[in-house]
Design a protein around this motif. Structure first.
Motif, mmCIF file in Angstrom:
data_model
loop_
_atom_site.group_PDB
_atom_site.id
_atom_site.type_symbol
_atom_site.label_atom_id
_atom_site.label_comp_id
_atom_site.label_asym_id
_atom_site.label_seq_id
_atom_site.Cartn_x
_atom_site.Cartn_y
_atom_site.Cartn_z
ATOM 1 N N ASN A 169 44.200 19.437 48.354
ATOM 2 C CA ASN A 169 44.726 19.436 46.992
ATOM 3 C C ASN A 169 46.254 19.518 47.008
ATOM 4 O OD1 ASN A 169 44.151 19.389 44.149
ATOM 5 N ND2 ASN A 169 44.749 21.542 44.081
ATOM 6 N N TYR A 170 46.786 20.344 47.895
ATOM 7 C CA TYR A 170 48.245 20.474 48.019
ATOM 8 C C TYR A 170 48.867 19.133 48.428
ATOM 9 C CZ TYR A 170 52.810 21.513 49.940
ATOM 10 O OH TYR A 170 54.156 21.472 50.210
ATOM 11 N N PHE A 171 48.316 18.504 49.477
ATOM 12 C CA PHE A 171 48.849 17.219 49.946
ATOM 13 C C PHE A 171 48.761 16.159 48.851
ATOM 14 C CE2 PHE A 171 47.834 18.137 54.697
ATOM 15 C CZ PHE A 171 49.094 18.668 54.882
ATOM 16 N N ALA A 172 47.604 16.070 48.195
ATOM 17 C CA ALA A 172 47.412 15.050 47.159
ATOM 18 C C ALA A 172 48.382 15.266 45.998
ATOM 19 C CB ALA A 172 45.967 15.081 46.659
ATOM 20 N N ASN A 173 48.475 16.484 45.503
ATOM 21 C CA ASN A 173 49.354 16.758 44.362
ATOM 22 C C ASN A 173 50.827 16.562 44.710
ATOM 23 O OD1 ASN A 173 47.333 17.236 42.503
ATOM 24 N ND2 ASN A 173 47.223 19.407 42.987
ATOM 25 N N SER A 174 51.187 16.790 45.969
ATOM 26 C CA SER A 174 52.593 16.601 46.359
ATOM 27 C C SER A 174 52.983 15.122 46.326
ATOM 28 C CB SER A 174 52.856 17.185 47.749
ATOM 29 O OG SER A 174 52.258 16.399 48.753
ATOM 30 N N MET A 175 52.006 14.237 46.356
ATOM 31 C CA MET A 175 52.271 12.793 46.339
ATOM 32 C C MET A 175 52.435 12.235 44.927
ATOM 33 S SD MET A 175 52.653 11.503 49.223
ATOM 34 C CE MET A 175 53.298 12.964 49.983
ATOM 35 N N LEU A 176 51.892 12.936 43.949
ATOM 36 C CA LEU A 176 51.958 12.410 42.576
ATOM 37 C C LEU A 176 53.408 12.224 42.136
ATOM 38 C CD1 LEU A 176 49.167 14.410 40.752
ATOM 39 C CD2 LEU A 176 49.283 11.931 41.021
ATOM 40 N N PRO A 177 53.708 11.066 41.522
ATOM 41 C CA PRO A 177 55.075 10.876 41.025
ATOM 42 C C PRO A 177 55.376 11.876 39.917
ATOM 43 C CG PRO A 177 53.736 8.892 40.694
ATOM 44 C CD PRO A 177 52.845 9.951 41.253
ATOM 45 N N LYS A 178 56.582 12.392 39.928
ATOM 46 C CA LYS A 178 57.019 13.339 38.897
ATOM 47 C C LYS A 178 58.186 12.710 38.151
ATOM 48 C CE LYS A 178 55.561 17.135 41.850
ATOM 49 N NZ LYS A 178 54.827 16.281 42.773
ATOM 50 N N GLU A 179 58.508 13.291 36.989
ATOM 51 C CA GLU A 179 59.613 12.759 36.180
ATOM 52 C C GLU A 179 60.882 12.638 37.027
ATOM 53 O OE1 GLU A 179 61.022 12.819 31.685
ATOM 54 O OE2 GLU A 179 59.020 13.243 32.415
ATOM 55 N N LYS A 180 61.269 13.742 37.682
ATOM 56 C CA LYS A 180 62.406 13.679 38.607
ATOM 57 C C LYS A 180 61.778 13.700 39.991
ATOM 58 C CE LYS A 180 66.776 15.793 39.930
ATOM 59 N NZ LYS A 180 66.822 14.925 41.071
ATOM 60 N N LEU A 181 61.758 12.526 40.612
ATOM 61 C CA LEU A 181 61.045 12.372 41.880
ATOM 62 C C LEU A 181 61.621 13.269 42.957
ATOM 63 C CD1 LEU A 181 58.669 10.738 42.881
ATOM 64 C CD2 LEU A 181 60.262 9.052 43.738
ATOM 65 N N ASN A 182 60.728 14.048 43.554
ATOM 66 C CA ASN A 182 61.146 14.885 44.670
ATOM 67 C C ASN A 182 61.174 14.014 45.924
ATOM 68 O OD1 ASN A 182 58.337 14.680 44.265
ATOM 69 N ND2 ASN A 182 57.938 16.380 45.623
#
Length: 180
Positions: A85-98
């Motif tokens: 879940n951590y790996f998958a969620n870290s891949m999701l695009p965010k408004e300000k891309l990390n």
């Protein structure tokens, strides 16, 4: 997180179909536009997709092998694993891309690329859709896959699908920004 297995697979199939359609539309663009890099350190559209192809070259055979060798029955509910879940969620695009560092072997920057990259990506997305359909017949919780950075870490198949497809979505969003 708990989600009906069918809903998860359907949602991931929709994302993959959208990625496929985007790549097919790119076939109409010029090589110049596809190779345009907004800055010296950022990726072009083709570099984004080549990066995804390199991951696909690991994950598609890995997922395929695990599905083929599974004798499990499908379950109603998929429960994410903590690490998956951590790996998958870290891949999701965010408004300000990390921004994330990529492994050197997966970094295509300054590669000489052509439309064959698009054709490979399109082929990989079609394979992914077929694998998502096959996964309807097995247990997404019990079937485990290796990950590209270590054979010692195994993720539930449902989390592996989420990780790979969210990673694809992330870089498709990056490629879309390059089109503007």
């Amino acid at each position: 997180m708990k989600i009906p297995s069918k809903q998860l697979l359907d949602d991931l199939k929709i994302s993959t179909e959208q990625n496929l359609k985007f790549a097919e539309n790119l076939l109409n663009e010029t090589d110049e536009k596809l190779n345009f890099r907004p800055s010296e350190k950022s990726w072009s559209i083709l570099e984004c997709l080549e990066h995804l192809n390199r991951y696909g070259n690991f994950y598609l055979p890995e997922i395929s092998k695990r599905i083929k060798n599974s004798d499990t029955k499908p379950t109603e509910i998929f429960s994410t694993g903590i690490l998956g879940n951590y790996f998958a969620n870290s891949m999701l695009p965010k408004e300000k891309l990390n921004k994330m560092k990529t492994f050197k072997s997966m970094d295509p920057i300054h590669s000489k690329l052509g439309k064959s990259v698009l054709n490979e990506f399109i082929s990989q997305q079609k394979q992914m859709i077929l694998l998502l359909k096959k996964a309807e017949n097995i247990d997404l919780n019990k079937v485990k896959t290796s990950i590209s950075i270590s054979n010692l870490i195994k993720l539930k198949l449902g989390d592996t699908f989420r990780f790979v497809i969210y990673h694809n979505v992330r870089h498709i969003e990056q490629a879309k920004r390059n089109l503007q």
